[in-house]
Design a protein around this motif. Structure first.
Motif, PDB file in Angstrom:
ATOM      1  N   ILE A  31       0.853  -1.194   0.000  1.00  0.00           N
ATOM      2  CA  ILE A  31       0.000   0.000   0.000  1.00  0.00           C
ATOM      3  C   ILE A  31       0.883   1.235   0.000  1.00  0.00           C
ATOM      4  O   ILE A  31       1.788   1.368   0.834  1.00  0.00           O
ATOM      5  CB  ILE A  31      -0.941   0.012   1.215  1.00  0.00           C
ATOM      6  CG1 ILE A  31      -1.896  -1.196   1.157  1.00  0.00           C
ATOM      7  CG2 ILE A  31      -1.731   1.314   1.274  1.00  0.00           C
ATOM      8  CD1 ILE A  31      -2.813  -1.306   2.351  1.00  0.00           C
ATOM      9  N   ALA A  32       0.627   2.127  -0.948  1.00  0.00           N
ATOM     10  CA  ALA A  32       1.381   3.373  -1.053  1.00  0.00           C
ATOM     11  C   ALA A  32       0.436   4.543  -0.822  1.00  0.00           C
ATOM     12  O   ALA A  32      -0.676   4.577  -1.350  1.00  0.00           O
ATOM     13  CB  ALA A  32       2.035   3.482  -2.428  1.00  0.00           C
ATOM     14  N   GLN A  33       0.901   5.509  -0.030  1.00  0.00           N
ATOM     15  CA  GLN A  33       0.093   6.687   0.245  1.00  0.00           C
ATOM     16  C   GLN A  33       0.972   7.936   0.246  1.00  0.00           C
ATOM     17  O   GLN A  33       1.969   8.000   0.966  1.00  0.00           O
ATOM     18  CB  GLN A  33      -0.603   6.557   1.611  1.00  0.00           C
ATOM     19  CG  GLN A  33      -1.408   7.781   2.011  1.00  0.00           C
ATOM     20  CD  GLN A  33      -2.533   8.065   1.030  1.00  0.00           C
ATOM     21  OE1 GLN A  33      -3.326   7.178   0.722  1.00  0.00           O
ATOM     22  NE2 GLN A  33      -2.608   9.292   0.526  1.00  0.00           N
ATOM     23  N   ASN A  34       0.601   8.920  -0.572  1.00  0.00           N
ATOM     24  CA  ASN A  34       1.265  10.220  -0.538  1.00  0.00           C
ATOM     25  C   ASN A  34       0.602  11.049   0.559  1.00  0.00           C
ATOM     26  O   ASN A  34      -0.563  11.423   0.447  1.00  0.00           O
ATOM     27  CB  ASN A  34       1.142  10.916  -1.895  1.00  0.00           C
ATOM     28  CG  ASN A  34       1.952  12.201  -1.957  1.00  0.00           C
ATOM     29  OD1 ASN A  34       2.029  12.951  -0.996  1.00  0.00           O
ATOM     30  ND2 ASN A  34       2.561  12.455  -3.100  1.00  0.00           N
ATOM     31  N   LEU A  73       3.885  -0.858   3.876  1.00  0.00           N
ATOM     32  CA  LEU A  73       3.188   0.424   3.800  1.00  0.00           C
ATOM     33  C   LEU A  73       4.205   1.493   3.434  1.00  0.00           C
ATOM     34  O   LEU A  73       5.163   1.727   4.174  1.00  0.00           O
ATOM     35  CB  LEU A  73       2.520   0.755   5.132  1.00  0.00           C
ATOM     36  CG  LEU A  73       1.812   2.116   5.224  1.00  0.00           C
ATOM     37  CD1 LEU A  73       0.718   2.237   4.174  1.00  0.00           C
ATOM     38  CD2 LEU A  73       1.252   2.331   6.631  1.00  0.00           C
ATOM     39  N   PHE A  74       4.009   2.131   2.277  1.00  0.00           N
ATOM     40  CA  PHE A  74       4.919   3.171   1.804  1.00  0.00           C
ATOM     41  C   PHE A  74       4.263   4.527   2.023  1.00  0.00           C
ATOM     42  O   PHE A  74       3.198   4.812   1.457  1.00  0.00           O
ATOM     43  CB  PHE A  74       5.235   2.958   0.322  1.00  0.00           C
ATOM     44  CG  PHE A  74       6.031   4.068  -0.298  1.00  0.00           C
ATOM     45  CD1 PHE A  74       7.210   4.510   0.283  1.00  0.00           C
ATOM     46  CD2 PHE A  74       5.608   4.676  -1.477  1.00  0.00           C
ATOM     47  CE1 PHE A  74       7.944   5.536  -0.286  1.00  0.00           C
ATOM     48  CE2 PHE A  74       6.333   5.693  -2.057  1.00  0.00           C
ATOM     49  CZ  PHE A  74       7.507   6.133  -1.458  1.00  0.00           C
ATOM     50  N   LEU A  75       4.877   5.366   2.832  1.00  0.00           N
ATOM     51  CA  LEU A  75       4.375   6.700   3.142  1.00  0.00           C
ATOM     52  C   LEU A  75       5.283   7.736   2.502  1.00  0.00           C
ATOM     53  O   LEU A  75       6.384   8.004   2.989  1.00  0.00           O
ATOM     54  CB  LEU A  75       4.307   6.903   4.655  1.00  0.00           C
ATOM     55  CG  LEU A  75       3.397   5.935   5.430  1.00  0.00           C
ATOM     56  CD1 LEU A  75       3.503   6.184   6.924  1.00  0.00           C
ATOM     57  CD2 LEU A  75       1.951   6.065   4.954  1.00  0.00           C
ATOM     58  N   ASP A  76       4.823   8.303   1.398  1.00  0.00           N
ATOM     59  CA  ASP A  76       5.604   9.316   0.687  1.00  0.00           C
ATOM     60  C   ASP A  76       5.319  10.698   1.279  1.00  0.00           C
ATOM     61  O   ASP A  76       4.243  10.942   1.812  1.00  0.00           O
ATOM     62  CB  ASP A  76       5.251   9.289  -0.803  1.00  0.00           C
ATOM     63  CG  ASP A  76       6.308   9.963  -1.657  1.00  0.00           C
ATOM     64  OD1 ASP A  76       7.367  10.357  -1.115  1.00  0.00           O
ATOM     65  OD2 ASP A  76       6.085  10.085  -2.876  1.00  0.00           O
ATOM     66  N   GLU A  77       6.319  11.582   1.159  1.00  0.00           N
ATOM     67  CA  GLU A  77       6.239  12.942   1.703  1.00  0.00           C
ATOM     68  C   GLU A  77       5.810  12.897   3.175  1.00  0.00           C
ATOM     69  O   GLU A  77       4.845  13.533   3.599  1.00  0.00           O
ATOM     70  CB  GLU A  77       5.306  13.814   0.866  1.00  0.00           C
ATOM     71  CG  GLU A  77       5.802  13.979  -0.568  1.00  0.00           C
ATOM     72  CD  GLU A  77       5.144  15.119  -1.310  1.00  0.00           C
ATOM     73  OE1 GLU A  77       5.129  16.245  -0.777  1.00  0.00           O
ATOM     74  OE2 GLU A  77       4.651  14.875  -2.426  1.00  0.00           O
ATOM     75  N   ILE A  78       6.569  12.147   3.951  1.00  0.00           N
ATOM     76  CA  ILE A  78       6.273  11.922   5.358  1.00  0.00           C
ATOM     77  C   ILE A  78       6.245  13.228   6.144  1.00  0.00           C
ATOM     78  O   ILE A  78       5.543  13.355   7.153  1.00  0.00           O
ATOM     79  CB  ILE A  78       7.318  10.939   5.960  1.00  0.00           C
ATOM     80  CG1 ILE A  78       6.910  10.475   7.351  1.00  0.00           C
ATOM     81  CG2 ILE A  78       8.693  11.574   5.992  1.00  0.00           C
ATOM     82  CD1 ILE A  78       5.751   9.535   7.341  1.00  0.00           C
ATOM     83  N   ASN A  79       6.981  14.241   5.674  1.00  0.00           N
ATOM     84  CA  ASN A  79       7.027  15.522   6.367  1.00  0.00           C
ATOM     85  C   ASN A  79       5.708  16.292   6.277  1.00  0.00           C
ATOM     86  O   ASN A  79       5.534  17.314   6.948  1.00  0.00           O
ATOM     87  CB  ASN A  79       8.160  16.383   5.807  1.00  0.00           C
ATOM     88  CG  ASN A  79       8.129  16.489   4.295  1.00  0.00           C
ATOM     89  OD1 ASN A  79       8.398  15.504   3.604  1.00  0.00           O
ATOM     90  ND2 ASN A  79       7.810  17.667   3.775  1.00  0.00           N
ATOM     91  N   VAL A 114       7.962   1.991   5.101  1.00  0.00           N
ATOM     92  CA  VAL A 114       9.003   2.716   4.379  1.00  0.00           C
ATOM     93  C   VAL A 114       8.492   4.128   4.146  1.00  0.00           C
ATOM     94  O   VAL A 114       7.398   4.322   3.600  1.00  0.00           O
ATOM     95  CB  VAL A 114       9.337   2.059   3.027  1.00  0.00           C
ATOM     96  CG1 VAL A 114      10.474   2.814   2.345  1.00  0.00           C
ATOM     97  CG2 VAL A 114       9.707   0.590   3.213  1.00  0.00           C
ATOM     98  N   ALA A 115       9.243   5.105   4.604  1.00  0.00           N
ATOM     99  CA  ALA A 115       8.861   6.504   4.437  1.00  0.00           C
ATOM    100  C   ALA A 115       9.802   7.166   3.435  1.00  0.00           C
ATOM    101  O   ALA A 115      10.938   6.723   3.233  1.00  0.00           O
ATOM    102  CB  ALA A 115       8.913   7.235   5.772  1.00  0.00           C
ATOM    103  N   ALA A 116       9.310   8.222   2.804  1.00  0.00           N
ATOM    104  CA  ALA A 116      10.121   8.916   1.807  1.00  0.00           C
ATOM    105  C   ALA A 116       9.889  10.415   1.881  1.00  0.00           C
ATOM    106  O   ALA A 116       8.833  10.879   2.330  1.00  0.00           O
ATOM    107  CB  ALA A 116       9.787   8.406   0.405  1.00  0.00           C
ATOM    108  N   THR A 117      10.871  11.147   1.439  1.00  0.00           N
ATOM    109  CA  THR A 117      10.765  12.598   1.344  1.00  0.00           C
ATOM    110  C   THR A 117      11.543  13.063   0.130  1.00  0.00           C
ATOM    111  O   THR A 117      12.537  12.446  -0.261  1.00  0.00           O
ATOM    112  CB  THR A 117      11.307  13.278   2.620  1.00  0.00           C
ATOM    113  OG1 THR A 117      11.310  14.693   2.442  1.00  0.00           O
ATOM    114  CG2 THR A 117      12.729  12.825   2.916  1.00  0.00           C
ATOM    115  N   ASN A 118      11.071  14.151  -0.486  1.00  0.00           N
ATOM    116  CA  ASN A 118      11.790  14.713  -1.630  1.00  0.00           C
ATOM    117  C   ASN A 118      12.650  15.907  -1.222  1.00  0.00           C
ATOM    118  O   ASN A 118      13.162  16.620  -2.076  1.00  0.00           O
ATOM    119  CB  ASN A 118      10.827  15.110  -2.753  1.00  0.00           C
ATOM    120  CG  ASN A 118       9.758  16.083  -2.301  1.00  0.00           C
ATOM    121  OD1 ASN A 118       9.866  16.680  -1.231  1.00  0.00           O
ATOM    122  ND2 ASN A 118       8.730  16.249  -3.095  1.00  0.00           N
TER     123      ASN A 118
END
Length: 233
Positions: A31-34, A73-79, A114-118
């Motif tokens: 599951i991916a969520q921005n 669970l992928f959480l993009d733009e965690i900030n 897994v979290a991500a930030t740009n």
């Protein structure tokens, strides 16, 4: 795990690949969520779920953590999460338990998060947009995905991947790009990274005249910037 990379570098694709390589998780949910795509007022219930009666019209509903049980669970733009919600996320990561909004019962979950930030994580911490304790918890396995301009050796393989992808979607039989076209693609600086390359190949294939995409097919496809690579070809 925390991934840092510019917009369009393929962070979600990298996480999906890691998920598929796991013997124990590949058959489980991905599951991916921005986080920036959802209003802050809705993010908590989206992540943790809701209990019936917690607010008007609320029903028992699982959140993304429950839905991703035993998967990724992928959480993009965690900030984009506010300070308090970051603290609740940290608690879930530490305890492995979620409590639905308005609920009184803790639910055990087993999820690879897994979290991500740009943006540079250190700059986010210094500006107060990322909790240091959450950063340290996520940064056990850090991964930086470089922009496409720093890994142009990947372009030929990516081009072929996207040709194969759109052949299936569009029922086409394009085989490759010619040498002049590939040289042009290699020379471009790709400010939109892998995402821009993908959309460029998609647009090319919408106007494909044969089995090989040529330099002439490129036209003025790059974000309104006329191509001027002929001297380099």
């Amino acid at each position: 795990m925390l991934i840092y990379g510019e917009t369009g570098t393929g962070k979600e694709l990298a996480v999906q690949t890691l998920h598929n390589l796991s013997d124990t998780r590949r058959s489980k949910p991905f599951i991916a969520q921005n986080c920036a795509a959802i209003p802050a007022s809705l993010l908590e219930s989206l992540l943790f779920g809701t209990a019936a009666g917690s607010f008007t019209g609320a029903q028992d509903k699982p959140g993304l953590f429950e839905l991703a049980h035993k998967g990724t669970l992928f959480l993009d733009e965690i900030n984009a999460l506010d300070w308090d919600l970051q603290a609740k996320l940290l608690r879930v990561l530490q305890d492995g338990q979620v409590r639905r909004v308005g609920g009184s019962r803790s639910i055990q979950v087993q999820v690879r998060v897994v979290a991500a930030t740009n943006e540079d994580p250190q700059e986010l911490i210094e500006s107060g947009r990322l909790r240091p304790d959450l950063y340290y918890r996520l940064n056990v396995i850090p991964l930086r995905i470089p922009p496409l301009r720093e890994r142009k050796e990947d372009i030929p393989a990516l081009v072929q991947h996207f040709i194969d992808l759109y052949n299936k979607r569009m029922k086409l039989a394009v085989q490759a790009v010619d040498g002049a076209c590939l040289t042009a693609l290699m020379a471009y600086h790709w400010p939109g990274n892998v995402r821009e390359l993908q959309f460029t190949i998609e647009r090319l294939m919408n106007f494909a005249k044969g089995a090989v995409l040529s330099y002439e097919d490129l036209g003025e496809l790059f974000t309104g910037q006329p191509l001027s690579y002929r001297a380099a070809v």
